[in-house]
Write an enzyme that holds these catalytic residues in place. Structure first.
Site, PDB file in Angstrom:
ATOM      1  N   GLU A 204      -9.589  -1.954   5.307  1.00  0.00           N
ATOM      2  CA  GLU A 204     -10.243  -1.657   6.575  1.00  0.00           C
ATOM      3  C   GLU A 204     -11.508  -2.522   6.702  1.00  0.00           C
ATOM      4  O   GLU A 204     -11.948  -3.131   5.719  1.00  0.00           O
ATOM      5  CB  GLU A 204     -10.608  -0.162   6.616  1.00  0.00           C
TER       6      GLU A 204
ATOM      7  N   ASP B 296       0.815  -1.213   0.000  1.00  0.00           N
ATOM      8  CA  ASP B 296       0.000   0.000   0.000  1.00  0.00           C
ATOM      9  C   ASP B 296       0.850   1.265   0.000  1.00  0.00           C
ATOM     10  O   ASP B 296       2.053   1.217   0.229  1.00  0.00           O
ATOM     11  CB  ASP B 296      -0.960  -0.001   1.213  1.00  0.00           C
TER      12      ASP B 296
ATOM     13  N   ASN C  37      -7.814  -3.093  14.246  1.00  0.00           N
ATOM     14  CA  ASN C  37      -9.182  -3.329  13.753  1.00  0.00           C
ATOM     15  C   ASN C  37      -9.219  -4.478  12.739  1.00  0.00           C
ATOM     16  O   ASN C  37     -10.221  -4.682  12.064  1.00  0.00           O
ATOM     17  CB  ASN C  37      -9.748  -2.055  13.122  1.00  0.00           C
TER      18      ASN C  37
ATOM     19  N   HIS D 209      -7.278  -4.793  10.074  1.00  0.00           N
ATOM     20  CA  HIS D 209      -6.913  -4.524   8.682  1.00  0.00           C
ATOM     21  C   HIS D 209      -5.608  -5.222   8.306  1.00  0.00           C
ATOM     22  O   HIS D 209      -4.719  -5.408   9.133  1.00  0.00           O
ATOM     23  CB  HIS D 209      -6.901  -3.022   8.351  1.00  0.00           C
TER      24      HIS D 209
HETATM   25  C1  F6R Z   1       1.559  -1.641   6.256  1.00  0.00           C
HETATM   26  C2  F6R Z   1       0.176  -2.100   6.357  1.00  0.00           C
HETATM   27  C3  F6R Z   1      -0.586  -2.175   7.650  1.00  0.00           C
HETATM   28  C4  F6R Z   1       0.261  -2.547   8.866  1.00  0.00           C
HETATM   29  C5  F6R Z   1      -0.612  -2.538  10.124  1.00  0.00           C
HETATM   30  C6  F6R Z   1       0.212  -2.776  11.370  1.00  0.00           C
HETATM   31  O1  F6R Z   1       2.005  -1.659   4.926  1.00  0.00           O
HETATM   32  O2  F6R Z   1      -0.345  -2.401   5.351  1.00  0.00           O
HETATM   33  O3  F6R Z   1      -1.649  -3.095   7.487  1.00  0.00           O
HETATM   34  O4  F6R Z   1       0.820  -3.807   8.688  1.00  0.00           O
HETATM   35  O5  F6R Z   1      -1.253  -1.292  10.263  1.00  0.00           O
HETATM   36  O6  F6R Z   1       1.044  -1.667  11.587  1.00  0.00           O
HETATM   37  P1  F6R Z   1       2.247  -1.745  12.626  1.00  0.00           P
HETATM   38  O7  F6R Z   1       3.185  -2.748  12.101  1.00  0.00           O
HETATM   39  O8  F6R Z   1       2.851  -0.362  12.601  1.00  0.00           O
HETATM   40  O9  F6R Z   1       1.655  -2.126  13.931  1.00  0.00           O
END
Ligand code: F6R
Length: 263
Positions: free
Chosen positions: A143, A67, A136, A138
């Site tokens: 989301e 992303d 959440n 994701h």
């Molecule tokens: C990152 C992504 C997100 C993260 C998730 C966890 O490219 O797509 O889904 O993997 O938000 O974030 P952290 O690792 O910062 O807890």
């Protein structure tokens, strides 16, 4: 889904890095799906170190990131392109033309998202997809309520993500409200998925992903539909799982079979 109960975050990162390096040894033109955020930092450090020791070359590796924020310039400190440059790409011998990000600026996004999907297919598909998980549920920026069949597209960020991001942007800067992300369908098309979850704040998410029902309201639960997912969790992130003894036993029996060359 195979659950690996790691000793701590470092142990989880070590195990994931070892899997990637083993896959790379077997297939030097490995196609990697990559994540950003705090979770994969330890894995990327180990990949850089392996390269520095001369143990791994990424010269033929192709990468596709999950992303990117829409309209955040590539050189902005918060862009995922900056993150990847800093944490991985600058420290390995990957060729710039083999690095891919979803289209995150300009016009014609629907067509260019479809091209991103095609580029993945043209590369032979993603061999190993790295994932973190949001509180959440994701994965990528899929989301809650994201279609389980979704492909790369523009997604609206949730309020929580907007709040989390606001502090990273200076006065006069507009924090991103949209992102472009691989879809859940894209992620499910990868041959193998390695997900890491660390810390108490991920505990409920891990429980829902592993032991909850499959639901678009909890996107990571869609990984239950994939045939080759390994989730590496530290003791805090795994603290709400109810079948830990079984996961441990499964893992050690599977490893025994692998060592015996039977799997
Ligand atoms: C990152 C992504 C997100 C993260 C998730 C966890 O490219 O797509 O889904 O993997 O938000 O974030 P952290 O690792 O910062 O807890």
């Amino acid at each position: 889904m195979e659950i690996v109960l790691a000793r701590d975050p470092e142990d989880a990162a070590e195990r994931v890095a070892r899997v990637i390096l083993a896959r790379l040894e077997r297939k030097p033109d490995l196609v990697l799906g990559l994540a950003t955020g705090s979770t994969p930092v330890g894995v990327y450090r180990r990949l850089r170190e392996a390269h520095a020791r001369g143990e791994a070359s990424f010269a033929r590796v192709r990468t596709f990131n999950l992303d990117e924020y829409l309209d955040v310039p590539a050189d902005h400190p918060q862009s995922y392109r900056t993150f990847m440059r800093t944490h991985l790409f600058e420290g390995i011998d990957i060729r710039p033309e083999n690095i891919h990000f979803p289209p995150a600026d300009g016009a014609d996004l629907v067509r260019r998202c479809a091209e991103y999907e095609r580029a993945i297919v043209d590369a032979g598909g993603i061999d190993v997809q790295l994932l973190g998980i949001g509180r959440n549920g994701h994965i990528g920026f899929n989301e809650p309520t994201s279609s389980l069949a979704s492909r790369t597209r523009v997604k609206t960020l949730t309020e929580r993500t907007l709040e989390d991001n606001a502090r990273f942007y200076g006065p006069g800067e507009r924090p991103p409200v949209l992102a472009v992300t691989m879809g859940i369908g894209t992620i499910l098309s990868a041959r193998e998925v390695l997900l890491q979850a660390m810390g108490q704040k991920k505990a409920q998410a891990v429980r829902n992903m592993v032991e909850g029902p499959v639901s678009s309201f909890f996107p990571a639960s869609a990984l239950q539909l994939h045939e080759r997912v390994t989730a590496y969790v530290d003791p805090e992130a795994g603290s709400l799982l109810t079948m830990t003894a079984y996961y441990r036993r499964t893992r050690s029996l599977q490893e025994e079979l692998r060592r015996a060359g039977r799997l």
